[in-house]
Motif scaffolding. Structure first.
Motif, mmCIF file in Angstrom:
data_model
loop_
_atom_site.group_PDB
_atom_site.id
_atom_site.type_symbol
_atom_site.label_atom_id
_atom_site.label_comp_id
_atom_site.label_asym_id
_atom_site.label_seq_id
_atom_site.Cartn_x
_atom_site.Cartn_y
_atom_site.Cartn_z
ATOM 1 N N UNK A 1 0.762 -1.246 -0.107
ATOM 2 C CA UNK A 1 -0.021 -0.118 -0.016
ATOM 3 C C UNK A 1 0.700 1.219 -0.312
ATOM 4 N N UNK A 2 2.165 1.059 -0.209
ATOM 5 C CA UNK A 2 3.094 2.265 -0.013
ATOM 6 C C UNK A 2 3.060 3.101 1.305
ATOM 7 N N UNK A 3 2.704 2.516 2.413
ATOM 8 C CA UNK A 3 2.488 3.074 3.555
ATOM 9 C C UNK A 3 3.879 3.112 4.293
ATOM 10 N N UNK A 4 4.536 4.175 4.794
ATOM 11 C CA UNK A 4 5.673 4.302 5.295
ATOM 12 C C UNK A 4 5.808 5.210 6.655
ATOM 13 N N UNK A 5 4.994 4.883 7.570
ATOM 14 C CA UNK A 5 4.714 5.789 8.840
ATOM 15 C C UNK A 5 6.296 5.628 9.443
ATOM 16 N N UNK A 6 6.470 6.374 10.547
ATOM 17 C CA UNK A 6 7.670 6.485 11.407
ATOM 18 C C UNK A 6 8.019 5.109 11.878
ATOM 19 N N UNK A 7 8.850 4.566 11.618
ATOM 20 C CA UNK A 7 9.311 3.157 11.613
ATOM 21 C C UNK A 7 9.065 2.592 13.237
ATOM 22 N N UNK A 8 9.850 3.216 14.159
ATOM 23 C CA UNK A 8 9.691 2.970 15.515
ATOM 24 C C UNK A 8 8.312 3.033 15.960
ATOM 25 N N UNK A 9 7.566 3.775 15.778
ATOM 26 C CA UNK A 9 6.359 3.943 16.435
ATOM 27 C C UNK A 9 5.255 2.896 15.705
ATOM 28 N N UNK A 10 5.441 2.700 14.617
ATOM 29 C CA UNK A 10 4.895 1.566 13.677
ATOM 30 C C UNK A 10 5.186 0.329 14.292
ATOM 31 N N UNK A 11 6.388 -0.155 14.494
ATOM 32 C CA UNK A 11 6.818 -1.199 14.978
ATOM 33 C C UNK A 11 6.308 -1.658 16.293
ATOM 34 N N UNK A 12 6.261 -0.548 17.285
ATOM 35 C CA UNK A 12 5.790 -0.824 18.494
ATOM 36 C C UNK A 12 4.436 -0.850 18.458
ATOM 37 N N UNK A 13 3.707 -0.227 17.618
ATOM 38 C CA UNK A 13 2.086 -0.577 17.663
ATOM 39 C C UNK A 13 1.994 -1.708 17.173
ATOM 40 N N UNK A 14 2.669 -2.179 16.113
ATOM 41 C CA UNK A 14 2.163 -3.826 15.695
ATOM 42 C C UNK A 14 2.861 -4.646 16.741
ATOM 43 N N UNK A 15 3.738 -4.426 17.294
ATOM 44 C CA UNK A 15 4.175 -5.383 18.447
ATOM 45 C C UNK A 15 3.155 -5.560 19.522
ATOM 46 N N UNK A 16 2.353 -4.690 19.951
ATOM 47 C CA UNK A 16 1.714 -4.643 20.958
ATOM 48 C C UNK A 16 0.194 -4.911 20.533
ATOM 49 N N UNK A 17 -0.153 -4.822 19.074
ATOM 50 C CA UNK A 17 -1.473 -5.193 18.680
ATOM 51 C C UNK A 17 -1.959 -6.510 18.740
ATOM 52 N N UNK A 18 -1.242 -7.456 18.738
ATOM 53 C CA UNK A 18 -1.662 -8.727 18.786
ATOM 54 C C UNK A 18 -0.458 -9.617 19.450
#
Length: 223
Positions: free
Chosen positions: A57-74
């Protein structure tokens, strides 16, 4: 002299390289902080989720914040997947080295290849589809790997070649990119596979698209 367009392409390429390296460093940190057992599953899912959004989808959010968000999600769901893969790998490797016959050892080598395919794709399946149960996610990952075997082989060969080259000529660079190399290769494959599934859902099915494997994946992405 570089043209402006060439300079921008080079800049985008270098930013992509940096992003892959940084994802690898975050993966190492999250895995280590989770003492491997509690970290490898969520960290692998976070990398797969970021790369899926980036490649498809061409989404490139800030890496650290996105990584931590995905880490916590599930977290616990992905941690359980990591436990299953680690346990299965440990059992199979033990059987390979302690097997009483070459036939049993060969069967376990085949099983190890299957586990490798599942491990490569299952976190991308978790990130890109609405399939929720662990057994169905494992089946979907195996279907992608086997159903797109030519792409799986190409990706595996490319990863092996890059790893061998870096290990021979630039070992620190290999450490810097680490898991980012296979993760990017899987991202290219799943971009193709999920793109075909998206096209199949918006167009009349062809005979190939009505195969059980294709229908299973298509249903999974729409649930």
């Amino acid at each position: 002299m570089f043209s402006y367009e060439a300079f921008m392409r080079l800049n985008l390429f270098l930013r992509a390289v940096y992003r892959v390296a940084y994802l690898n460093l975050l993966w190492i940190a999250a895995t280590a902080l989770g003492l491997v057992v509690f970290g490898i599953g969520p960290a692998s899912y976070a990398v797969a989720a970021y790369i899926d959004g980036w490649f498809r989808r061409g989404e490139t959010p800030p890496v650290t914040a996105a990584f931590i968000g995905h880490l916590r999600t599930r977290y616990w769901h992905t941690a359980a997947m990591g436990w299953i893969l680690l346990a299965a790998t440990a059992i199979i490797v033990t059987n390979i080295f302690t097997g009483s016959s070459w036939l049993l050892q060969f069967a376990n080598v085949v099983a190890l290849v299957v586990i490798g395919i599942i491990a490569a794709y299952v976190f991308a399946v978790m990130a890109a589809t609405d399939i929720r149960s662990i057994p169905r996610q494992i089946v979907a990952a195996l279907l992608i790997g086997v159903g797109s075997l030519h792409w799986t082989i190409v990706a595996a060969a490319a990863v092996a070649a890059v790893v061998w080259l870096l290990a021979s000529c630039a070992l620190p660079v290999l450490v810097l990119f680490g898991v980012g190399i296979p993760a990017a290769a899987v991202g290219f494959v799943t971009r193709i596979v999920f793109g075909q599934l998206d096209d199949a859902q918006t167009s009349p099915p062809t005979p190939r698209e009505t195969s059980p494997a294709h229908l299973h994946l298509a249903r999974g992405t729409s649930e």
